[in-house]
Design an enzyme around this catalytic site. Sequence first.
Site, short mmCIF file in Angstrom:
data_model
loop_
_atom_site.label_atom_id
_atom_site.label_comp_id
_atom_site.label_asym_id
_atom_site.label_seq_id
_atom_site.Cartn_x
_atom_site.Cartn_y
_atom_site.Cartn_z
CG ASP A 199 -1.70 1.07 1.26
OD1 ASP A 199 -1.78 1.74 0.59
OD2 ASP A 199 -3.31 0.73 1.62
CG HIS A 200 1.64 3.92 -3.19
ND1 HIS A 200 0.23 3.92 -3.90
CD2 HIS A 200 1.14 5.62 -3.46
CE1 HIS A 200 -0.81 4.65 -4.41
NE2 HIS A 200 0.41 5.50 -4.33
CG HIS A 262 -4.01 4.09 -0.59
ND1 HIS A 262 -3.43 2.48 -0.77
CD2 HIS A 262 -4.92 4.02 -1.87
CE1 HIS A 262 -3.10 3.00 -1.74
NE2 HIS A 262 -3.80 3.64 -3.02
#
Lengths: 515, 350
Positions: A199-200, A262
């Site tokens: 999950d950047h 996110h």
Amino acid sequence: MTDKMPVNPLLQGLASRAMPEPCSVVIFGATGDLTHRKLVPALYNLAADGDLPAGLSLVGFARRDKTDEVFRKELEEAARKYSRQTIKDELWKNFASAISYHRSEFGELEGYQRLGVRLDQLDKDRGTRGNRLFYLSAGPDQFENILTNLKSAGLANTPMGGWARVIVEKPFGTDLTTARHLNEVVHNCFEEECTFRIDHFLGKETAQNIMVLRFANSLFEHLWNERYIDHVQITASEQLGIENRAGYYEGAGALRDMVQNHLLQLLTLIAMEPPTDLTADSIRDEKVKVLRSLRRIVGREVARRVVRGQYGAGSINGKPVSGYREEKNVQPKSMTETYVALRLLIDNWRWANVPFYIRVGKRLPKGGTEIGIHFKNAPNVLFNRDQSGVRDGSQNVLVIRIQPDEGVSLRMQSKVPGASVRIQPVKMDFRYGTSFGKASPEAYERLLLDAMAGDATLFARRDEVEEAWKFIDDIEDGWHSKENESGLFFHPAGSWGPAEADQLIENDGRAWRRL
Amino acid sequence: MPEIQDLVRGMPVEVAEVNRSLQVLWEQEGDVLTRASLINFAVYSEAPDALSANTQLMEQVTHEHACRVILLAANPAASKQRVQAWISAHCHGTGAGARQVCSEQIAFLLDRSSPDLIRNILFSHLDSDLPLYLWWQGELSHQVDQQLWSWVDRFFFDSHSWREPVQQLTILRGSVASAGSRCVLCDLNWRRLIYLRLAFAQVFDHPWVAQQIDAIRDLEVTYHPEYWTTAILFICWVACQLGWELEQKGDFECRFRSDKAGAPVFVRLKALPGPWIGHIKLRFDACYLQVDWHGDFLETTLQGESRLRQILPAGGTTLAELVQEELARGGEHRTYLGALKIAEELWQGE
Ligand SMILES: NC(=O)c1ccc[n+]([C@@H]2O[C@H](COP(=O)([O-])OP(=O)(O)OC[C@H]3O[C@@H](n4cnc5c(N)ncnc54)[C@H](OP(=O)(O)O)[C@@H]3O)[C@@H](O)[C@H]2O)c1
């Protein structure tokens, strides 16, 4: 299998973080957009900073026919375009010499067997010790195919006492059922500790700073509860539309695309209890507790607590833009939401009755991801006597800016100089860019390095992903039930979402922050 | 009223007016410039051109590390005590729009300086609540007052610049200990080695090389004639990490004992103009490893059963770049202290 390799005594104490062991990184889908724009530039930047083990090798796996040379050339062009640092020829040459291309169909077992032979050879030539990091940078419909074949080819176990890990890109499933299935498939091949669901957002500097802010300062944690916090707002707004991603976006929508992963991840970092230590599992244990404590939004509640919107034609930065339904490859009567606003409650002692408002949308006036912690007003006596009824102008607000212009600011009340007592809010502002001159590394740099080092702290664990889907599925079910069918609200591109979203928060006597 | 442009050259101010003048300045500049500071970075020097040289140096350092710079140019031999002060700012674009981020600088010229004077000047010009880093350029005498020591969080020095490193370290240790200071010692000479150590160490990640670690027979280091202390530090780091013990010492040849290897390791040093350390050759029983410094890169080559070649970054070589690296990455330096113990024996000579 032989014993684990001894630690390299010369690397001890060399850097503030341990250098990962040499390994082979295999990217499935290596001719794709993500590899070119993010993964290879990230790896090059790590190499240029001296953070990569020298023996690292990179194998690109995709189906098109091409030579190593052509593949390297394409990656070089991409790296020159997207890399944070300028490319130094000599360094690139060395970095590129560790890159090779492996042509195969994802569904072709023989291709994986050949990959195995190639990796064994790399172990010998480059000293990668049987360590493999598989990066699934392909469409989610291909994950199962890849994982099953990795296992059948014996690549999920590794020779020489090394390790085999897998990084799985988003989206991780499209609902609870598919996520569970995918988790099963992954689990059949890799242990949980070897699985890294990316999950950047978690790789971003400010997201990592949330825990530091909360648990390395004594100032905030005492106030971090329902006694002092009035509500929390999490906003992720984009000016962009869906670009060329209609195929994916039509089936996903803002809730699945942004909130399930996110924004719920950010929420858990804000709401979690202090972990017992800083190990990946202690932290993730606390995050998952938050997800379990989220009050589920079901049935009729969905329409009352969640507003779903879609942008129509409007303008962005002074230029006209078309509405979502007019975008290429979007159904003319699409009911996909491009905007969503939610009012969430966390049923635990710390957060009882503190609403968390989340809003996310495309084609909004300004891009940015921010978290606002709104503290309760000071008592309505003394200076605040005449402030009752004022919207939230007098609240202290701690804002954590995730992107862009990463930083933290605190709004507080101050006296305006002069003979009379006039009070006005002022802002104390900390900006990463100002205080730390050096550019922050890209999220993918940090995450790739962590996966190589086996540190899963910034990756989502199986139960986190499933709990988040449970919560999201209820809302999706509610939206698609008969009673809520019509609940999609339109707003012009370039506005801050539909009026119903303003109503959602104003019903509680509050207002959205002005970004 | 002075404008910020003048300040880049430095604006003379009364010592008692330094803090107030800085305040006036920032008020005038309004929204165009943002003052930023994370540390107090004091730089002490007795060199005649210290102010201009260090102003240039800090101009580069502040590019990546916002700080309040306090330059102390001392002339202890002057006949009369006198203090002059200048204020200026190092401003850099942030990339995002027109806004400039500035680190303020206060420069002092201290005639007939004494430990008392240095302490007083420094204490009265610190940005409150921020850590204090003190960079001592040149030789250490007993110029640093005890109370000041206890305020210093990181002490920068360059053991390469010392004529008598062992004697200097004795003074340093004594002062730190007597003040009960917990400051971290940051030797820029050690920082010179960081990329070289990384390149050298990474070869031992290779399982085949790792197995040869006890078969090391000799180590040859070619260094720039002025960087003998640097070369010694490198050798001592290898020795310390691999558990070698010094058996016989000499300026250009020494011998270590490695219990695991059962055979001595011979070390030779060769002076040749070029980079700080231009060439390293490590011979094992059956192969050898070389590290060569070419411009911006380090090339490592392993010749033996398998052949390896790697190019890695060599890092910056200017003083400003060393300081920037130290500020960005410097930790507690425990490894340094281990290597230093052996280095002191070698620096001392036979
Ligand atoms: N792009 C982004 O910014 C972004 C952001 C977040 C998440 N993601 C996720 O990252 C993943 C990759 O995205 P992407 O944008 O890079 O995708 P993409 O540009 O469509 O690339 C897909 C890759 O998969 C390969 N491929 C497809 N089918 C194959 C098959 N049957 N056999 C072998 N190779 C096959 C393609 O190889 P050929 O070229 O040889 O056909 C290509 O290399 C997706 O899961 C996406 O959701 C992407």
